[in-house]
Design an enzyme around this catalytic site. Structure first.
Site: not given
Length: 576
Positions: A189, A434, A458, A505
């Protein structure tokens, strides 16, 4: 020089301020049975005060880094309401007659140790969240003061063993030149927030045991958030060298900004739209300032993370609508929920699997949990009334999956029509390509949808059977493998044959060496991080499509990845 991991890019040069460890050593203080009620009241008052503080930090942070990053603190609020955590504390007070602060400290230690022992980076980061929340609660129970940062306006490089989101939220980006932590990861985070704030960050320093505290307050540092390097008390020559590099990087960023409003067209007239991959409004602002054509991938799974429950329809609708409105008519492709594998939800128990990346994830969960899927589809449809919204399904391997998803989309449309809620009745649908199976039946899939988007990460992983997170075999993860080039060619040809749009993408979309491949294949759009758009556009303006096609024909004749790399490097060198 000490090596670490670059978690947020940029160079910082300045004096260090070492943040003391926020830890307390407490004696095992017992209470009398008559004091139980008072200890519980102290505990509950500490919880109430902690919640108020966390909500205030969340509100303050929202103005700086955007709504999505500020929701990190929803996870902290959830911990204070978590039955397992609170039952552990209450049980020690009631049955073992421990003082509230002792019970809290022991509960923190118990859960942190338990999560740290797990071989899971995500759970290790959750351990830091528990420590952060528990220490905040302890601070109120003990009446301890906040650890304060330097009060003057002299900028500094913050150094800490580990840095929690709560601590980072209090930092003024104008005063903090950079951050160094001895632990942490690029997916924590704190790393996410540092990138959003534009603060260089180096994590996970590799230090000798004898150097447990390798940096002292007031020492001069140079940190390189790109390479993961920290220099302690650098020489004058080293400072000059990095100051020059810092200047070059700033000049390069400034020069690239001049391309923001330039059309992405090659010298011989091929227009290649450049969109953005985003997960928050903050990322959208960066993308739009770089001249993004639109959003080619909105990762909705981040709406589901770091909270106690699944987001409701209205919550999702508000976010999707806000993004659509900010785009002012530019396209917005919303990918439906893509969890599983390395993306887990605290409140949604996924089955234990030997191969989670090959298991219950993405569209498979959506088609199984149709209640969750329908909620998301309704929210996306409602948002389509406010912009050029499109929907995209992840991890598709069969025609049946696409048809099943589209049936649920049609059901959601009929429900909204019956309720009189407006939406775009012509909403376009697309899928992620993918999986090798999707490539092999791309012509069949193209008959079911309006567009394809190639997820190269992927696709490479599954085609080559290589877990890119496995250090022993990561060298086999090769995007420029001859098999990958053929997969890409097959996919684009299937899309063109059926007259549907095709974009990319994955990480290869922003890889400058891959640009001539996309030009040769004649893809319609590349979607990438907003920070990469200008660099790709600048290269695009100097690359001919005709020459790229000649190159690609040569690449297809290459027998090895090394040969492909050599030809691409030679091509790029000739452009310069």
């Amino acid at each position: 020089m000490i090596n670490g991991i670059g978690a947020s890019p940029g160079i910082a040069i300045g004096k260090s301020f070492v943040l003391p460890n926020w830890e307390w050593e407490l004696t095992d203080q017992k209470i009398d049975v008559a004091d139980l009620a008072r200890e519980f009241e102290r505990l509950y008052e500490g919880i109430r005060t902690s919640k108020v503080e966390i909500e205030q930090m969340k509100d303050e942070l929202r103005e700086v880094v955007g709504t999505e990053e500020s929701t990190i603190f929803d996870a902290h609020l959830a911990i204070l309401d978590d039955p397992a955590f609170m039952n552990e504390i209450q049980g020690m007070i009631q049955r073992q007659y421990k003082a509230a602060e002792v019970a809290v400290k022991e509960a923190i230690d118990h859960f942190v140790t338990m999560f740290d022992l797990l071989d899971d980076e995500y759970m290790k980061e959750r351990a830091l969240d528990i420590k952060d929340v528990g220490n905040r609660l302890l601070k109120h129970l003990l009446g301890a003061p906040e650890i304060t940062l330097p009060s003057d306006t002299q900028p500094f490089i913050l150094v800490a063993k580990e840095l929690s989101p709560s601590q980072l939220a209090h930092l003024n980006p104008q005063h903090v030149l950079g951050i160094v932590t001895l632990s942490g990861s690029t997916t924590s985070h704190s790393a996410i927030m540092a990138r959003a704030l534009g603060i260089p960050l180096v994590v996970s320093l590799v230090v000798e045991e004898a150097q447990e505290d390798p940096i002292q307050t007031g020492e001069m540092l140079v940190i390189d958030g790109n390479e993961g390097i920290v220099l302690i008390e650098p020489t004058i020559e080293e400072i000059k060298q990095y100051a020059q590099l810092q200047h070059v990087q700033r000049e390069a960023r400034q020069r690239l900004r001049g391309f923001a409003n330039v059309l992405p067209v090659t010298p011989d007239g091929k227009k290649l739209e450049l969109g953005a991959n985003i997960s928050s409004l903050k990322e959208l602002e960066v993308a739009l300032s770089s001249g993004a054509y639109g959003v080619g991938l909105f990762r909705t799974e981040f709406l589901y993370m770091d909270r106690q429950r699944f987001p409701r329809e209205d919550e999702q609708f508000d976010v999707y609508r806000s993004v659509a409105e900010h785009l002012c008519g530019k396209p917005l492709i919303i990918r439906t929920l893509d969890i599983g594998g390395d993306k887990q939800l605290d409140y949604f128990e996924l089955p234990e699997e030997d191969n989670p990346f090959l298991g219950y994830r993405a569209i498979r969960i959506s088609l199984d949990r149709t209640d969750l899927f329908k909620t998301q589809l309704r929210a996306i449809l409602r948002a389509s009334h406010y912009g050029q919204v499109k929907v995209m399904y992840p991890l598709i391997s069969s025609v049946e999956e696409v048809q099943g998803a589209n049936r649920l989309l049609e059901e959601a449309k009929q429900e909204l029509l019956a309720e009189g809620i407006p939406f775009d009745t012509e909403l376009e649908t697309g899928i992620m390509i993918e999986l090798p199976a999707a490539v092999q039946i791309a012509e069949l899939l193209a008959e079911e949808v309006d567009f394809f988007s190639i997820g190269t990460n992927d696709l490479v992983q599954f085609t080559l059977a290589v877990d890119r997170m496995n250090e022993q075999i990561s060298y086999l993860y090769e995007p420029f493998h001859p098999a990958i080039l053929r997969m890409l060619k097959m996919t684009v040809e299937a899309a063109k044959k059926n007259g549907i749009k095709i974009s990319v993408c994955g990480e290869m979309a922003s890889d400058l060496d891959a640009l001539p491949i996309w030009l040769a294949l004649d893809v319609d759009e590349l979607s990438m991080s907003g920070h990469s758009i200008l660099e790709v556009k600048e290269r695009l303006l100097r690359t001919n499509q005709a020459e790229s096609r000649e190159l690609f024909a040569e690449l297809l004749r290459c027998r090895t990845s090394a040969d492909i790399h050599d030809k691409l490097k030679s091509f790029v060198k000739a452009i310069h």
